[in-house]
Write an enzyme that holds these catalytic residues in place. Structure first.
Site, PDB file in Angstrom:
ATOM      1  N   GLY A  15       0.837  -1.198   0.000  1.00 47.08           N
ATOM      2  CA  GLY A  15       0.000   0.000   0.000  1.00 47.08           C
ATOM      3  C   GLY A  15       0.872   1.248   0.000  1.00 47.08           C
ATOM      4  N   VAL A  17       2.077   3.247   2.409  1.00 50.31           N
ATOM      5  CA  VAL A  17       3.229   3.312   3.330  1.00 50.31           C
ATOM      6  C   VAL A  17       4.303   2.309   2.897  1.00 50.31           C
ATOM      7  CG1 VAL A  17       3.989   2.969   5.715  1.00 50.31           C
ATOM      8  CG2 VAL A  17       1.879   4.202   5.249  1.00 50.31           C
ATOM      9  N   GLY A  18       3.902   1.101   2.512  1.00 47.26           N
ATOM     10  CA  GLY A  18       4.865   0.090   2.080  1.00 47.26           C
ATOM     11  C   GLY A  18       5.671   0.565   0.879  1.00 47.26           C
ATOM     12  N   LYS A 182       0.316   8.910  19.190  1.00 48.25           N
ATOM     13  CA  LYS A 182      -0.205   8.845  17.815  1.00 48.25           C
ATOM     14  C   LYS A 182      -1.637   8.307  17.838  1.00 48.25           C
ATOM     15  CE  LYS A 182      -0.032   9.086  13.283  1.00 48.25           C
ATOM     16  NZ  LYS A 182      -0.017   7.928  12.461  1.00 48.25           N
ATOM     17  N   ASN A 190      -9.476  10.643  12.942  1.00 52.02           N
ATOM     18  CA  ASN A 190      -9.943   9.692  11.925  1.00 52.02           C
ATOM     19  C   ASN A 190     -11.451   9.465  11.938  1.00 52.02           C
ATOM     20  OD1 ASN A 190      -7.150   9.672  11.822  1.00 52.02           O
ATOM     21  ND2 ASN A 190      -7.032   7.552  11.189  1.00 52.02           N
ATOM     22  N   ASN A 200      -9.469  17.292   7.551  1.00 50.86           N
ATOM     23  CA  ASN A 200      -8.953  17.364   8.920  1.00 50.86           C
ATOM     24  C   ASN A 200      -9.107  18.754   9.536  1.00 50.86           C
ATOM     25  OD1 ASN A 200      -8.216  14.806   8.253  1.00 50.86           O
ATOM     26  ND2 ASN A 200      -6.015  15.050   8.546  1.00 50.86           N
ATOM     27  N   GLU A 264      -9.798   1.095  10.161  1.00 50.63           N
ATOM     28  CA  GLU A 264      -8.922   0.661  11.262  1.00 50.63           C
ATOM     29  C   GLU A 264      -9.519   1.006  12.633  1.00 50.63           C
ATOM     30  OE1 GLU A 264      -4.498   1.014   9.607  1.00 50.63           O
ATOM     31  OE2 GLU A 264      -5.579   2.894   9.426  1.00 50.63           O
TER      32      GLU A 264
HETATM   33  O1  PAF Z   1      -4.596   8.353   9.434  1.00 48.46           O
HETATM   34  C1  PAF Z   1      -4.381   9.508   9.032  1.00 48.46           C
HETATM   35  O2  PAF Z   1      -5.055  10.042   8.164  1.00 48.46           O
HETATM   36  C2  PAF Z   1      -3.181  10.252   9.606  1.00 48.46           C
HETATM   37  O3  PAF Z   1      -2.567   9.403  10.551  1.00 48.46           O
HETATM   38  C3  PAF Z   1      -3.489  11.610  10.232  1.00 48.46           C
HETATM   39  C4  PAF Z   1      -2.313  12.031  11.081  1.00 48.46           C
HETATM   40  C5  PAF Z   1      -4.740  11.584  11.064  1.00 48.46           C
HETATM   41  C6  PAF Z   1      -3.562  12.678   9.173  1.00 48.46           C
HETATM   42  O4  PAF Z   1      -4.591  12.535   8.247  1.00 48.46           O
END
Ligand code: PAF
Length: 300
Positions: A15, A17-18, A182, A190, A200, A264
């Site tokens: 994906g 990040v990978g 985090k 989210n 956001n 998630e």
């Molecule tokens: O999952 C996400 O979208 C990100 O970790 C974050 C930091 C909330 C920014 O969109």
């Protein structure tokens, strides 16, 4: 002390990040193997657009699972155990593992299956967007933190390779408090962005203030049961800072809901609710967000 350059790094999960970590390792001179859903190395040339707009093309390696020194697992939290179970018996006994996903929890289920192998946990705030299956654009820089979780310490050569390849990365002595911080950011941003269909930045509006405060206050109480001491004020300041810094972003959960994918939520607010239940701590604000996201996931 072993400071040899690592022989084989593989990434499980192709994906955003990978692929991003794959390109960053390749740029530092270590070509990792990128493993897809069927555990076969993905060979197609992968295109990458860096933050400054520079475009490159990369072919990844084809290491056999028995020759992997470090397996970086970038699948979603809810996929970690299912993705790793078939692979674990084929890995060498001294293969290191690194989990990099949003949310918390999978490491607890994984540790008993590791046969004493080294486990590192990490979190990244780098942003990346998949433009196609094999095409990725980096959309934001950000901090990446790694730290020891269980088993022997990571080999110095692997640690050095990771830190020099990933811009803005650092090693922290206590990774769990960093992951809880985090978690606080993800637990607020989210689900709220996904439920209200907003970017956001809109969470800075007054209407979201009481929910954000309640989510954080429950999180601080739940974290205490795990020996993690967090300050609500500084967590709140961090959440609002991320809201400001990522104002134009569509959070990952909002994207999952928009694309009708599983979210998630169970490893984020759901993790807080389940630990709260175990310790008789009420978590109504987090539970309401979990229920709302589950309801959205069930829409066809
Ligand atoms: O999952 C996400 O979208 C990100 O970790 C974050 C930091 C909330 C920014 O969109």
């Amino acid at each position: 002390m072993n400071t040899e350059a690592p022989k084989g790094i593989a990434i499980l999960g192709a994906g955003a990040v990978g692929q991003l970590i794959g390109h960053q390792l390749a740029r530092s001179g270590i070509i990792p193997t990128l493993l897809g859903r069927d555990y076969r190395p993905l060979k197609a040339p992968f295109r990458f657009v860096s933050l400054n707009g520079e475009e490159t093309q990369q072919e990844f390696g084809s290491a056999d699972s028995g020759n992997i020194d470090l397996l970086i697992v970038t699948v979603k939290a809810y996929q970690v155990m299912d993705a790793l179970q078939p692979l674990l018996p084929t890995l060498s006994r001294d293969c290191h593992l690194l989990l990099l996903h949003n949310g918390l929890g999978p490491h607890e289920a994984l540790i008993p299956h590791l046969d004493g192998r080294c486990l590192t946990l990490g979190t990244t705030s780098q942003g990346a967007l998949r433009l196609g299956k094999h095409q990725l654009k980096q959309t934001g820089s950000g901090l990446t933190q790694f730290g020891h979780c269980s088993g022997p310490a990571i080999a110095p050569g692997l640690k050095a390779a990771l830190l020099s390849a990933i811009p803005g990365s650092g090693w922290v002595e206590a990774i769990l408090p960093a992951l809880w911080q985090k978690l606080a950011v993800n637990a607020c941003i989210n689900p709220l962005t996904a439920i209200h269909g907003v970017c956001n930045g809109e969470l800075a509006d007054d209407e979201f203030q009481s929910t954000i405060a309640a989510v954080l206050s429950e999180l601080v109480e739940v974290a205490k049961t795990q020996g993690i001491e967090l300050q609500e004020d500084s967590l709140s300041a961090r959440v609002y800072e991320v809201i400001r810094l990522t104002a134009a972003n569509r959070s990952s959960m909002r994207q999952d809901v928009d694309h009708k994918r599983k979210t998630e939520i169970d490893a984020i607010n759901g993790y807080l609710v389940s630990i709260g239940n175990r310790h008789s701590i009420a978590t109504p604000a987090n539970k309401a967000l979990v229920d709302a996201i589950h309801a959205l996931e069930q829409r066809v």
